[in-house]
Design a protein around this motif. Structure first.
Motif, PDB file in Angstrom:
ATOM      1  N   THR A 185       0.836  -1.208   0.000  1.00  0.00           N
ATOM      2  CA  THR A 185       0.000   0.000   0.000  1.00  0.00           C
ATOM      3  C   THR A 185       0.867   1.253   0.000  1.00  0.00           C
ATOM      4  OG1 THR A 185      -1.694  -1.216   1.229  1.00  0.00           O
ATOM      5  CG2 THR A 185      -1.886   1.178   1.182  1.00  0.00           C
ATOM      6  N   ARG A 186       1.901   1.261   0.827  1.00  0.00           N
ATOM      7  CA  ARG A 186       2.788   2.421   0.892  1.00  0.00           C
ATOM      8  C   ARG A 186       3.547   2.623  -0.417  1.00  0.00           C
ATOM      9  NH1 ARG A 186       6.341   3.048   6.232  1.00  0.00           N
ATOM     10  NH2 ARG A 186       6.467   5.133   5.294  1.00  0.00           N
ATOM     11  N   ALA A 187       3.795   1.526  -1.158  1.00  0.00           N
ATOM     12  CA  ALA A 187       4.533   1.612  -2.414  1.00  0.00           C
ATOM     13  C   ALA A 187       3.658   2.069  -3.576  1.00  0.00           C
ATOM     14  CB  ALA A 187       5.155   0.258  -2.743  1.00  0.00           C
ATOM     15  N   GLY A 188       2.346   2.209  -3.343  1.00  0.00           N
ATOM     16  CA  GLY A 188       1.468   2.708  -4.383  1.00  0.00           C
ATOM     17  C   GLY A 188       0.866   1.656  -5.285  1.00  0.00           C
ATOM     18  N   LEU A 189       0.849   0.385  -4.817  1.00  0.00           N
ATOM     19  CA  LEU A 189       0.256  -0.666  -5.645  1.00  0.00           C
ATOM     20  C   LEU A 189      -1.259  -0.538  -5.731  1.00  0.00           C
ATOM     21  CD1 LEU A 189       3.119  -1.902  -5.215  1.00  0.00           C
ATOM     22  CD2 LEU A 189       1.999  -4.150  -5.185  1.00  0.00           C
ATOM     23  N   GLY A 190      -1.885   0.009  -4.692  1.00  0.00           N
ATOM     24  CA  GLY A 190      -3.334   0.119  -4.694  1.00  0.00           C
ATOM     25  C   GLY A 190      -3.852   0.616  -3.366  1.00  0.00           C
ATOM     26  N   ILE A 191      -5.102   0.250  -3.063  1.00  0.00           N
ATOM     27  CA  ILE A 191      -5.774   0.681  -1.840  1.00  0.00           C
ATOM     28  C   ILE A 191      -5.784  -0.479  -0.854  1.00  0.00           C
ATOM     29  CG2 ILE A 191      -7.968   1.458  -0.849  1.00  0.00           C
ATOM     30  CD1 ILE A 191      -8.581   2.703  -3.606  1.00  0.00           C
ATOM     31  N   GLY A 192      -5.346  -0.214   0.359  1.00  0.00           N
ATOM     32  CA  GLY A 192      -5.281  -1.281   1.353  1.00  0.00           C
ATOM     33  C   GLY A 192      -5.632  -0.791   2.746  1.00  0.00           C
ATOM     34  N   PRO A 193      -5.943  -1.713   3.655  1.00  0.00           N
ATOM     35  CA  PRO A 193      -6.277  -1.345   5.035  1.00  0.00           C
ATOM     36  C   PRO A 193      -5.019  -1.103   5.862  1.00  0.00           C
ATOM     37  CG  PRO A 193      -6.476  -3.714   4.748  1.00  0.00           C
ATOM     38  CD  PRO A 193      -6.116  -3.166   3.408  1.00  0.00           C
ATOM     39  N   LEU A 194      -5.034  -0.003   6.606  1.00  0.00           N
ATOM     40  CA  LEU A 194      -3.920   0.337   7.487  1.00  0.00           C
ATOM     41  C   LEU A 194      -4.461   0.788   8.840  1.00  0.00           C
ATOM     42  CD1 LEU A 194      -1.643   2.478   5.119  1.00  0.00           C
ATOM     43  CD2 LEU A 194      -1.398   0.044   5.666  1.00  0.00           C
ATOM     44  N   HIS A 195      -3.623   0.679   9.861  1.00  0.00           N
ATOM     45  CA  HIS A 195      -3.945   1.275  11.146  1.00  0.00           C
ATOM     46  C   HIS A 195      -3.875   2.791  10.988  1.00  0.00           C
ATOM     47  CE1 HIS A 195      -3.479  -2.270  14.023  1.00  0.00           C
ATOM     48  NE2 HIS A 195      -3.283  -2.783  12.816  1.00  0.00           N
ATOM     49  N   VAL A 196      -4.948   3.482  11.334  1.00  0.00           N
ATOM     50  CA  VAL A 196      -4.999   4.934  11.164  1.00  0.00           C
ATOM     51  C   VAL A 196      -3.870   5.611  11.939  1.00  0.00           C
ATOM     52  CG1 VAL A 196      -6.386   7.003  11.619  1.00  0.00           C
ATOM     53  CG2 VAL A 196      -7.475   4.929  10.699  1.00  0.00           C
ATOM     54  N   GLY A 197      -3.603   5.130  13.147  1.00  0.00           N
ATOM     55  CA  GLY A 197      -2.565   5.744  13.975  1.00  0.00           C
ATOM     56  C   GLY A 197      -1.185   5.664  13.369  1.00  0.00           C
ATOM     57  N   MET A 198      -0.924   4.660  12.553  1.00  0.00           N
ATOM     58  CA  MET A 198       0.367   4.551  11.876  1.00  0.00           C
ATOM     59  C   MET A 198       0.390   5.363  10.594  1.00  0.00           C
ATOM     60  SD  MET A 198       1.788   0.650  12.322  1.00  0.00           S
ATOM     61  CE  MET A 198       0.289  -0.185  11.826  1.00  0.00           C
ATOM     62  N   ALA A 199      -0.671   5.224   9.804  1.00  0.00           N
ATOM     63  CA  ALA A 199      -0.675   5.849   8.484  1.00  0.00           C
ATOM     64  C   ALA A 199      -0.595   7.369   8.558  1.00  0.00           C
ATOM     65  CB  ALA A 199      -1.935   5.426   7.727  1.00  0.00           C
ATOM     66  N   LYS A 200      -1.083   7.946   9.652  1.00  0.00           N
ATOM     67  CA  LYS A 200      -1.045   9.408   9.796  1.00  0.00           C
ATOM     68  C   LYS A 200       0.373   9.962   9.707  1.00  0.00           C
ATOM     69  CE  LYS A 200      -5.182  10.113  12.671  1.00  0.00           C
ATOM     70  NZ  LYS A 200      -5.663  10.491  14.035  1.00  0.00           N
ATOM     71  N   SER A 201       1.360   9.172  10.145  1.00  0.00           N
ATOM     72  CA  SER A 201       2.740   9.671  10.188  1.00  0.00           C
ATOM     73  C   SER A 201       3.542   9.334   8.946  1.00  0.00           C
ATOM     74  CB  SER A 201       3.452   9.092  11.420  1.00  0.00           C
ATOM     75  OG  SER A 201       3.560   7.673  11.316  1.00  0.00           O
ATOM     76  N   TRP A 202       2.924   8.676   7.966  1.00  0.00           N
ATOM     77  CA  TRP A 202       3.659   8.259   6.775  1.00  0.00           C
ATOM     78  C   TRP A 202       3.412   9.228   5.623  1.00  0.00           C
ATOM     79  CZ3 TRP A 202       1.751   2.561   7.432  1.00  0.00           C
ATOM     80  CH2 TRP A 202       2.518   1.954   8.437  1.00  0.00           C
ATOM     81  N   PRO A 203       4.459   9.817   5.090  1.00  0.00           N
ATOM     82  CA  PRO A 203       4.303  10.793   4.003  1.00  0.00           C
ATOM     83  C   PRO A 203       3.632  10.175   2.773  1.00  0.00           C
ATOM     84  CG  PRO A 203       6.532  10.848   4.912  1.00  0.00           C
ATOM     85  CD  PRO A 203       5.860   9.642   5.505  1.00  0.00           C
TER      86      PRO A 203
END
Length: 296
Positions: A229-247
């Motif tokens: 998901t972070r690499a831009g392959l598509g849409i995936g589920p993430l923990h909101v608390g983690m994803a907030k800090s990822w550019p």
């Protein structure tokens, strides 16, 4: 006839895992040592327990008759170890923690460091896997679980709830249609799990009826799906608390917000063990804000 409990434990592990190699990995032994244990046990008993071939170790009829009693003996041995552990008062020794891939790989290393600096005589073993460790069999002393433990002999403490969301990298979203409704997901690349149903069930309860065959990228390793998901392959589920800090990570369909309960659990026999209690109390406090130690 003198039979070693260690040899019975090895027999039980071979039955459980189906091969000498897998049993050796589980027991922390070498494969030749496991084979030697089985040979010595068979010699003491006077009959074969396994036939060995390309398919692994297969039980003989007599070996099959001993499986149940071997399991009972291992359960009794685990009970003995738990009770003995609960009597210890020293602030030293080893604590074995169990956590899934997200917590074990990304969050716990940053969280547990503070405890180890305060208590240098306590060693930490971390068992990272998505399958739940069996606390009744002493697979772990303390388990971090994303569901409520229901076994009667466990002491469980609810820490809080973790919000999940659907995310995509900004580069992916720039090249694909905008999302406004759930039906828009039909036109996007979805990232998710293959055989593990836990996240699928969480999103279904929140109103998104996902199925594994809808995922263009499937993997039961949570770190792999996260990185996809972070690499831009598509849409995936993430923990909101983690994803907030990822550019570059953007939440889509924010009204879709399933949650997972966060629990700590240990066996009731060891709840009075001072070092286990120390670790439980420390984790209970730190896991109130679990994402503070999340790497960017």
């Amino acid at each position: 006839m003198q039979i070693s409990l260690d040899h019975i434990r090895t027999f039980h592990a071979v039955v459980k895992h189906g091969s000498l190699l897998a049993a050796a990995r589980d027991l922390g032994l070498t494969q030749p040592t496991v084979g030697r244990h089985i040979d010595l046990l068979e010699k003491a008993l006077g009959f074969r327990l396994f036939t060995r071939g390309r398919e692994g170790a297969r039980l003989t009829e007599k070996g099959t008759d001993l499986v149940s009693v071997a399991g009972q003996m291992m359960g009794t041995a685990a009970d003995f170890e738990r009770v003995a552990s609960g009597l210890e008062e020293r602030i030293e020794g080893t604590i074995r923690l169990s956590a899934n891939e997200i917590f074990g790989s990304l969050l716990l290393p940053g969280i547990i460091g503070g405890f180890m600096r305060r208590h240098p005589m306590i060693q930490i073993e971390l068992d990272v896997r998505n399958e739940s460790a069996n606390l009744l069999q002493r697979d772990a002393d303390i388990a971090i679980r994303l569901f409520r433990p229901t076994q009667a002999d466990l002491i469980a403490r609810k820490i809080g709830a973790l919000e999940l969301g659907l995310y995509a990298h900004e580069d992916y979203l720039a090249q694909h249609p905008a999302l406004e409704t759930l039906t828009d997901l039909e036109h996007h690349v979805l990232i998710g799990q293959d055989r593990d149903p836990s996240l699928i069930e969480a999103f279904r309860e929140a109103g998104l009826p996902l199925r594994p065959d809808k995922f263009a990228f499937r993997c039961d390793n949570n770190i792999a799906t996260l990185n996809a998901t972070r690499a831009g392959l598509g849409i995936g589920p993430l923990h909101v608390g983690m994803a907030k800090s990822w550019p570059g990570m953007i939440r889509v369909l924010p009204d879709l917000a399933p949650t997972l309960e966060l629990w700590l659990a240990c066996h009731s026999d060891v709840r009075h063990n001072k070092r286990i209690r120390l670790v439980m109390d420390y984790l209970a406090a730190e896991l109130k804000t679990p994402y503070a130690a999340c790497p960017t």
